[in-house]
Scaffold this motif. Structure first.
Motif, PDB file in Angstrom:
ATOM      1  N   PHE A 131     -42.624 -83.787  39.347  1.00  0.00           N
ATOM      2  CA  PHE A 131     -43.443 -84.561  38.462  1.00  0.00           C
ATOM      3  C   PHE A 131     -44.007 -82.865  37.306  1.00  0.00           C
ATOM      4  CE2 PHE A 131     -48.075 -83.914  36.475  1.00  0.00           C
ATOM      5  CZ  PHE A 131     -48.399 -85.253  35.873  1.00  0.00           C
ATOM      6  N   TYR A 132     -43.547 -82.100  37.771  1.00  0.00           N
ATOM      7  CA  TYR A 132     -43.370 -81.385  36.465  1.00  0.00           C
ATOM      8  C   TYR A 132     -41.883 -81.495  35.403  1.00  0.00           C
ATOM      9  CZ  TYR A 132     -41.649 -76.419  33.995  1.00  0.00           C
ATOM     10  OH  TYR A 132     -41.813 -75.142  33.249  1.00  0.00           O
ATOM     11  N   ALA A 133     -40.235 -81.950  36.518  1.00  0.00           N
ATOM     12  CA  ALA A 133     -39.579 -82.189  36.005  1.00  0.00           C
ATOM     13  C   ALA A 133     -39.426 -83.487  35.056  1.00  0.00           C
ATOM     14  CB  ALA A 133     -38.512 -82.257  37.147  1.00  0.00           C
ATOM     15  N   ALA A 134     -40.749 -83.788  35.375  1.00  0.00           N
ATOM     16  CA  ALA A 134     -41.284 -85.055  34.380  1.00  0.00           C
ATOM     17  C   ALA A 134     -41.922 -85.242  33.213  1.00  0.00           C
ATOM     18  CB  ALA A 134     -41.261 -86.221  35.414  1.00  0.00           C
ATOM     19  N   LEU A 135     -42.432 -84.212  33.518  1.00  0.00           N
ATOM     20  CA  LEU A 135     -43.558 -83.352  31.942  1.00  0.00           C
ATOM     21  C   LEU A 135     -42.277 -83.145  31.446  1.00  0.00           C
ATOM     22  CD1 LEU A 135     -46.688 -81.704  33.406  1.00  0.00           C
ATOM     23  CD2 LEU A 135     -46.275 -84.118  32.172  1.00  0.00           C
ATOM     24  N   ILE A 136     -41.565 -82.649  31.491  1.00  0.00           N
ATOM     25  CA  ILE A 136     -40.355 -81.986  30.153  1.00  0.00           C
ATOM     26  C   ILE A 136     -40.107 -82.996  29.441  1.00  0.00           C
ATOM     27  CG2 ILE A 136     -38.505 -80.933  30.119  1.00  0.00           C
ATOM     28  CD1 ILE A 136     -40.219 -78.549  31.711  1.00  0.00           C
ATOM     29  N   VAL A 137     -39.770 -83.900  29.794  1.00  0.00           N
ATOM     30  CA  VAL A 137     -39.334 -85.537  29.167  1.00  0.00           C
ATOM     31  C   VAL A 137     -39.669 -85.511  27.840  1.00  0.00           C
ATOM     32  CG1 VAL A 137     -38.158 -87.643  29.673  1.00  0.00           C
ATOM     33  CG2 VAL A 137     -37.969 -86.041  31.319  1.00  0.00           C
ATOM     34  N   PRO A 138     -40.942 -85.492  27.690  1.00  0.00           N
ATOM     35  CA  PRO A 138     -41.600 -85.853  26.552  1.00  0.00           C
ATOM     36  C   PRO A 138     -41.819 -84.417  26.287  1.00  0.00           C
ATOM     37  CG  PRO A 138     -43.649 -86.097  28.557  1.00  0.00           C
ATOM     38  CD  PRO A 138     -42.158 -86.321  28.974  1.00  0.00           C
ATOM     39  N   ASN A 139     -41.513 -83.981  26.277  1.00  0.00           N
ATOM     40  CA  ASN A 139     -41.985 -82.323  25.531  1.00  0.00           C
ATOM     41  C   ASN A 139     -40.803 -81.340  25.516  1.00  0.00           C
ATOM     42  OD1 ASN A 139     -45.074 -82.198  25.623  1.00  0.00           O
ATOM     43  ND2 ASN A 139     -44.745 -82.197  27.219  1.00  0.00           N
ATOM     44  N   LEU A 140     -40.126 -82.372  25.358  1.00  0.00           N
ATOM     45  CA  LEU A 140     -38.298 -81.982  25.143  1.00  0.00           C
ATOM     46  C   LEU A 140     -38.003 -80.840  24.419  1.00  0.00           C
ATOM     47  CD1 LEU A 140     -35.880 -81.352  26.333  1.00  0.00           C
ATOM     48  CD2 LEU A 140     -34.718 -83.446  24.455  1.00  0.00           C
ATOM     49  N   ILE A 141     -38.705 -81.215  23.047  1.00  0.00           N
ATOM     50  CA  ILE A 141     -38.686 -80.338  21.886  1.00  0.00           C
ATOM     51  C   ILE A 141     -39.328 -78.948  21.983  1.00  0.00           C
ATOM     52  CG2 ILE A 141     -39.071 -80.300  19.374  1.00  0.00           C
ATOM     53  CD1 ILE A 141     -37.795 -83.086  18.709  1.00  0.00           C
ATOM     54  N   VAL A 142     -40.674 -78.961  22.096  1.00  0.00           N
ATOM     55  CA  VAL A 142     -41.366 -77.977  22.306  1.00  0.00           C
ATOM     56  C   VAL A 142     -41.450 -76.882  23.127  1.00  0.00           C
ATOM     57  CG1 VAL A 142     -43.045 -79.247  20.654  1.00  0.00           C
ATOM     58  CG2 VAL A 142     -43.375 -79.112  23.681  1.00  0.00           C
ATOM     59  N   VAL A 143     -40.202 -77.505  24.655  1.00  0.00           N
ATOM     60  CA  VAL A 143     -39.938 -76.367  25.577  1.00  0.00           C
ATOM     61  C   VAL A 143     -38.322 -75.612  25.163  1.00  0.00           C
ATOM     62  CG1 VAL A 143     -39.466 -76.852  28.040  1.00  0.00           C
ATOM     63  CG2 VAL A 143     -41.086 -78.130  26.994  1.00  0.00           C
ATOM     64  N   PHE A 144     -37.705 -76.798  24.667  1.00  0.00           N
ATOM     65  CA  PHE A 144     -36.428 -76.213  24.989  1.00  0.00           C
ATOM     66  C   PHE A 144     -36.841 -74.905  23.150  1.00  0.00           C
ATOM     67  CE2 PHE A 144     -36.189 -78.747  28.563  1.00  0.00           C
ATOM     68  CZ  PHE A 144     -35.739 -77.863  29.165  1.00  0.00           C
ATOM     69  N   CYS A 145     -36.951 -76.103  22.272  1.00  0.00           N
ATOM     70  CA  CYS A 145     -36.677 -75.493  20.976  1.00  0.00           C
ATOM     71  C   CYS A 145     -37.893 -74.292  20.407  1.00  0.00           C
ATOM     72  CB  CYS A 145     -37.077 -76.587  20.335  1.00  0.00           C
ATOM     73  SG  CYS A 145     -35.493 -77.275  19.979  1.00  0.00           S
ATOM     74  N   ARG A 146     -38.438 -73.594  21.365  1.00  0.00           N
ATOM     75  CA  ARG A 146     -39.233 -72.770  20.588  1.00  0.00           C
ATOM     76  C   ARG A 146     -39.384 -72.129  21.823  1.00  0.00           C
ATOM     77  NH1 ARG A 146     -43.284 -75.982  17.221  1.00  0.00           N
ATOM     78  NH2 ARG A 146     -41.662 -77.289  16.373  1.00  0.00           N
ATOM     79  N   TYR A 147     -40.117 -70.096  21.824  1.00  0.00           N
ATOM     80  CA  TYR A 147     -40.467 -69.812  22.367  1.00  0.00           C
ATOM     81  C   TYR A 147     -41.373 -69.849  23.566  1.00  0.00           C
ATOM     82  CZ  TYR A 147     -43.629 -66.525  20.889  1.00  0.00           C
ATOM     83  OH  TYR A 147     -44.651 -65.698  20.398  1.00  0.00           O
ATOM     84  N   ASP A 148     -42.295 -70.712  23.296  1.00  0.00           N
ATOM     85  CA  ASP A 148     -43.444 -70.966  24.250  1.00  0.00           C
ATOM     86  C   ASP A 148     -43.708 -70.907  25.674  1.00  0.00           C
ATOM     87  OD1 ASP A 148     -46.667 -71.210  21.372  1.00  0.00           O
ATOM     88  OD2 ASP A 148     -44.214 -71.277  21.190  1.00  0.00           O
ATOM     89  N   ILE A 149     -42.328 -71.211  25.958  1.00  0.00           N
ATOM     90  CA  ILE A 149     -42.221 -71.305  27.783  1.00  0.00           C
ATOM     91  C   ILE A 149     -41.874 -70.183  28.561  1.00  0.00           C
ATOM     92  CG2 ILE A 149     -39.060 -71.160  27.371  1.00  0.00           C
ATOM     93  CD1 ILE A 149     -41.787 -73.649  29.843  1.00  0.00           C
ATOM     94  N   PHE A 150     -41.407 -69.221  27.324  1.00  0.00           N
ATOM     95  CA  PHE A 150     -41.806 -67.816  27.487  1.00  0.00           C
ATOM     96  C   PHE A 150     -43.269 -67.071  28.240  1.00  0.00           C
ATOM     97  CE2 PHE A 150     -41.532 -62.906  26.347  1.00  0.00           C
ATOM     98  CZ  PHE A 150     -40.431 -62.615  28.070  1.00  0.00           C
ATOM     99  N   ALA A 151     -44.005 -67.168  27.412  1.00  0.00           N
ATOM    100  CA  ALA A 151     -45.298 -66.558  27.659  1.00  0.00           C
ATOM    101  C   ALA A 151     -46.022 -67.604  28.772  1.00  0.00           C
ATOM    102  CB  ALA A 151     -45.718 -67.134  26.089  1.00  0.00           C
ATOM    103  N   ALA A 152     -45.971 -68.879  28.337  1.00  0.00           N
ATOM    104  CA  ALA A 152     -46.214 -69.808  30.159  1.00  0.00           C
ATOM    105  C   ALA A 152     -45.836 -69.288  30.976  1.00  0.00           C
ATOM    106  CB  ALA A 152     -45.762 -70.769  29.477  1.00  0.00           C
ATOM    107  N   LEU A 153     -44.103 -68.949  31.047  1.00  0.00           N
ATOM    108  CA  LEU A 153     -44.265 -68.607  32.682  1.00  0.00           C
ATOM    109  C   LEU A 153     -44.601 -66.963  32.886  1.00  0.00           C
ATOM    110  CD1 LEU A 153     -41.439 -67.989  34.994  1.00  0.00           C
ATOM    111  CD2 LEU A 153     -40.423 -66.562  32.928  1.00  0.00           C
ATOM    112  N   LEU A 154     -44.613 -65.911  31.627  1.00  0.00           N
ATOM    113  CA  LEU A 154     -45.475 -64.748  31.969  1.00  0.00           C
ATOM    114  C   LEU A 154     -47.124 -65.840  32.721  1.00  0.00           C
ATOM    115  CD1 LEU A 154     -44.418 -62.425  29.433  1.00  0.00           C
ATOM    116  CD2 LEU A 154     -43.378 -63.010  31.297  1.00  0.00           C
ATOM    117  N   THR A 155     -47.690 -66.052  31.914  1.00  0.00           N
ATOM    118  CA  THR A 155     -48.585 -66.672  32.551  1.00  0.00           C
ATOM    119  C   THR A 155     -49.119 -67.504  33.693  1.00  0.00           C
ATOM    120  OG1 THR A 155     -49.277 -66.832  30.073  1.00  0.00           O
ATOM    121  CG2 THR A 155     -51.063 -68.192  31.461  1.00  0.00           C
ATOM    122  N   VAL A 156     -47.846 -68.387  34.236  1.00  0.00           N
ATOM    123  CA  VAL A 156     -48.123 -68.551  35.439  1.00  0.00           C
ATOM    124  C   VAL A 156     -47.980 -67.933  36.558  1.00  0.00           C
ATOM    125  CG1 VAL A 156     -45.946 -69.334  35.861  1.00  0.00           C
ATOM    126  CG2 VAL A 156     -47.480 -71.019  36.814  1.00  0.00           C
TER     127      VAL A 156
END
Length: 421
Positions: free
Chosen positions: A122-147
């Motif tokens: 399910f997490y992998a499937a969520l990446i598809v429509p959120n492709l740009i914001v996941v891979f073209c921004r640095y927010d995924i780094f902060a999301a990693l630290l938070t989780v």
């Protein structure tokens, strides 16, 4: 602690391979501006310039890490833009993989291996429509630290939880909204010492990272806060979408322009809205925290524990409330809740909300963004539908969680009464 299975890693590898192809197209067509900002920052650092003093930097200090890391291979000379963009994608794909690993560990500790595989799928499937914001921004780094901080809380390691959340705050600021949630978690379980360790770890981590920059840059260090404070009402927010729609039909004059890296309203009609939004934010966050206290107590009294799902649900609601009431709403904000969505109670309604919000956000940006700026009706409707969906999703989660916890509490009470007889 169970490790991610080969099936889990295989799922991620397939998705990342397919997304890499899509990325090469999308970054070329849509994302030069966004990534070029990071690229320019990295070049400034390679020149030996200091953030906040030698060049304006609109983010907290730890944001420098994911922005500068793609330039690490540049021993002789700086990477060109394309090479930097590709390495940024690979880096963010790695951060995304680490989130998947953390999620699989969390699920494996309470559920079966099949449940862990479903969660990662399910997490992998969520990446598809959120492709740009996941891979073209640095927010995924902060999301990693938070989780990771979330995982540390569940593992009863409060100091580590405070440190990881402090790192998240030093990277993006938004994780500060989780401090009251985690504090309520510890207080409900009467773990007062753990709560103190969590808060101390958090404060010291932020202080250690902020202090050197604050001493070097002095008053200029707080420019990243001033930057956001000076921004106007963003056109993609909930009230912004309504204003655009009213302007389209001629009810008001809602002019806007590009400043602070996004489009904000310049007409006076936005002024009273900007004054009301903080009141609305604190009011709704207060309501959320009230139900959080009530929910934690119900579950703890009934079962002697607070589950990862309950904690993830109230974190998600809190972040959604913050997003929908803020004066700025950028599409990458969805990355903030991305690690917690697979941990929710995934019934049909929840999945429908998550899917609809992800798809409409992708349609708003980048697909229909040009039409949105030209006030085309289809783009305006999609934007307003997305915003209403986020607000409705937060309300649904709050009501659904309260009902489930009340139902479980009554069930436990009946079982205890029956046993006593």
């Amino acid at each position: 602690m169970a490790r991610p299975t080969s099936n889990t890693l295989r799922i991620e590898l397939i998705f990342v391979s397919l997304l890499f192809i899509a990325f090469l197209f999308l970054v070329r067509k849509y994302q030069q501006y966004d990534i070029s900002i990071y690229y320019d920052y990295s070049l400034n650092l390679l020149k030996g310039q200091f953030p906040y003093t030698d060049f304006n930097f609109e983010y907290p200090p730890l944001a420098l890490l994911p922005i500068a890391l793609p330039q690490l291979p540049s021993v002789v000379q700086p990477l060109n833009f394309t090479a930097y963009a590709i390495l940024l994608f690979i880096q963010n794909a790695f951060f995304s993989h680490l989130i998947a690993v953390v999620l699989s560990r969390i699920i494996a500790a309470w559920q079966t291996k099949k449940a862990a595989i479903r969660t990662i799928s399910f997490y992998a499937a969520l990446i598809v429509p959120n492709l740009i914001v996941v891979f073209c921004r640095y927010d995924i780094f902060a999301a990693l630290l938070t989780v990771i901080a979330f995982w540390a809380v569940l593992k009863q390691r409060p100091t580590q939880a405070g440190i990881w959340l402090g790192l998240g705050i030093a990277a993006k600021l938004y994780p500060v909204a989780l401090i009251p949630i985690f504090s309520i978690y510890y207080f409900t379980k009467r773990q007062y010492q753990a709560s103190a360790k969590f808060l101390l770890g958090n404060i010291l981590t932020v202080a250690v990272i902020f202090l050197p920059f604050a001493l070097a840059a002095q008053e200029k260090f707080f420019s990243f806060l001033t930057y956001h404070r000076q921004r106007g009402l963003h056109i993609e927010t909930l009230p912004g979408g309504i204003l655009l729609l009213l302007s389209k039909f001629g009810f008001i004059d809602a002019s806007f322009e590009l400043n602070y890296g996004a489009f904000h309203f310049t007409s006076e009609i936005a002024t009273p809205i900007l004054k009301v939004l903080p009141i609305l934010t604190w009011s709704l966050l207060g309501i959320t925290l009230f139900y959080c206290v009530k929910g934690f107590r119900q579950e703890y009294v009934a079962s002697g524990e607070i589950t990862y799902r309950t904690l993830a649900t109230y974190i998600t609601i809190t972040l959604l409330v913050f997003m929908i009431t803020a004066k700025v709403f950028s599409p990458q904000y969805l990355v903030w809740v991305l690690p917690f969505l697979p941990l929710l109670r995934l019934n049909r309604i929840t999945i429908a909300f998550i899917t609809a919000i992800s798809v409409t956000t992708f349609l708003v940006y980048p697909v229909l963004y040009g039409r949105l700026l030209n006030l085309r009706i289809i783009a305006l409707f999609v934007l307003n539908i997305r915003n209403v969906l986020i607000a409705a999703f937060a309300a649904y989660l709050l009501v659904d969680q309260s009902r489930n916890l009340s139902r479980e509490a009554k069930k436990t009470s009946v079982e205890k009464a029956f046993t006593a007889q």
